[in-house]
Design a protein around this motif. Sequence first.
Motif, PDB file in Angstrom:
ATOM      1  N   THR A  18       1.077  -0.933   0.217  1.00 21.02           N
ATOM      2  CA  THR A  18       0.296  -0.044  -0.459  1.00 21.02           C
ATOM      3  C   THR A  18       0.959   1.336   0.470  1.00 21.02           C
ATOM      4  O   THR A  18       0.399   2.244  -0.748  1.00 21.02           O
ATOM      5  N   THR A  19       1.754   1.676   0.753  1.00 19.65           N
ATOM      6  CA  THR A  19       3.083   2.435   0.954  1.00 19.65           C
ATOM      7  C   THR A  19       4.179   2.027   1.135  1.00 19.65           C
ATOM      8  O   THR A  19       4.705   1.347   1.859  1.00 19.65           O
ATOM      9  N   ARG A  99      11.114  -1.376 -10.630  1.00 21.12           N
ATOM     10  CA  ARG A  99      10.486  -1.870  -9.105  1.00 21.12           C
ATOM     11  C   ARG A  99       8.129  -1.221  -8.416  1.00 21.12           C
ATOM     12  O   ARG A  99       7.823  -2.039  -7.860  1.00 21.12           O
ATOM     13  N   ILE A 100       8.931  -0.059  -9.386  1.00 21.55           N
ATOM     14  CA  ILE A 100       7.068   0.669  -8.482  1.00 21.55           C
ATOM     15  C   ILE A 100       6.278   0.216 -10.026  1.00 21.55           C
ATOM     16  O   ILE A 100       5.169  -0.476  -9.464  1.00 21.55           O
ATOM     17  N   ALA A 101       6.226   0.120 -10.807  1.00 25.07           N
ATOM     18  CA  ALA A 101       5.425  -0.409 -11.772  1.00 25.07           C
ATOM     19  C   ALA A 101       4.676  -1.788 -11.215  1.00 25.07           C
ATOM     20  O   ALA A 101       3.658  -2.185 -11.679  1.00 25.07           O
ATOM     21  N   THR A 102       6.239  -3.056 -10.364  1.00 25.85           N
ATOM     22  CA  THR A 102       4.954  -4.231 -10.306  1.00 25.85           C
ATOM     23  C   THR A 102       4.795  -4.070  -9.095  1.00 25.85           C
ATOM     24  O   THR A 102       3.535  -4.588  -8.645  1.00 25.85           O
ATOM     25  N   TYR A 103       4.869  -3.219  -8.125  1.00 26.54           N
ATOM     26  CA  TYR A 103       4.517  -3.066  -6.471  1.00 26.54           C
ATOM     27  C   TYR A 103       2.771  -2.045  -6.424  1.00 26.54           C
ATOM     28  O   TYR A 103       2.156  -2.308  -5.774  1.00 26.54           O
ATOM     29  N   ARG A 104       3.104  -1.413  -7.653  1.00 27.45           N
ATOM     30  CA  ARG A 104       1.847  -0.131  -7.900  1.00 27.45           C
ATOM     31  C   ARG A 104       1.305   0.412  -6.683  1.00 27.45           C
ATOM     32  O   ARG A 104       0.366  -0.044  -6.238  1.00 27.45           O
ATOM     33  N   PRO A 105       1.941   0.555  -5.689  1.00 20.97           N
ATOM     34  CA  PRO A 105       1.805   1.133  -4.398  1.00 20.97           C
ATOM     35  C   PRO A 105       0.632   2.709  -4.470  1.00 20.97           C
ATOM     36  O   PRO A 105       0.601   3.267  -5.396  1.00 20.97           O
ATOM     37  N   LEU A 106       0.038   2.328  -3.541  1.00 24.22           N
ATOM     38  CA  LEU A 106      -0.870   3.675  -3.397  1.00 24.22           C
ATOM     39  C   LEU A 106      -0.764   4.953  -2.869  1.00 24.22           C
ATOM     40  O   LEU A 106      -0.681   6.034  -3.037  1.00 24.22           O
ATOM     41  N   ALA A 107       0.962   4.911  -2.008  1.00 20.08           N
ATOM     42  CA  ALA A 107       1.717   6.168  -1.876  1.00 20.08           C
ATOM     43  C   ALA A 107       2.874   5.782  -1.534  1.00 20.08           C
ATOM     44  O   ALA A 107       3.678   4.561  -1.460  1.00 20.08           O
TER      45      ALA A 107
END
Length: 175
Positions: A18-19, A99-107
């Motif tokens: 999530t974060t 990694r951000i594209a894989t994780y898809r965090p909300l923040a």
Amino acid sequence: MMDHPETIRASYRPDPITTLFVGESAPASGDFFYYGNNAMLRHMQRATEAALGGGDDFPRRFKSYGWFLDDLVLTPVDKLAPSERRAKCLAATNSLRDRIATYRPLAVVSMLVSIKRIVEAAAKAAGSNAPVYGVPFPGMGQQARFHREMVEIIPMLPRTGYSGCAADSEAHTWN
């Protein structure tokens, strides 16, 4: 002998994330967040408990919130000359983007002010429209500022509910 930082980090990776907290790199000293009993973990725990209340087993609670600490550079850079350190951080942008594209965090929270622009660029390149926050690293006299800023943003960060059980996994944002 301790596991390699990336092995231990993977064992704390929640699903979903999530974060996403982004540090510069694991330190050369081996004083890694997920090994426990280190200054970064203690400062995060104090700020989180000041904002949300206390609890036991902070690394487990951190994961149960859907929170994950990754690093921009996956090898230590803290002992490098400033120009080499900056070059390694810039060179890691695409890796963090992936990694951000894989994780898809909300923040996303940059845990060092000097890398916030790189973290923002990586998030944007990943197609993320998650808000990106930046706080100072809690060292070199910045501990009080880190605490103040984290206490302010923690209530805004998306997290899953913590009940101590795996069944409580619905993501929520409390504002």
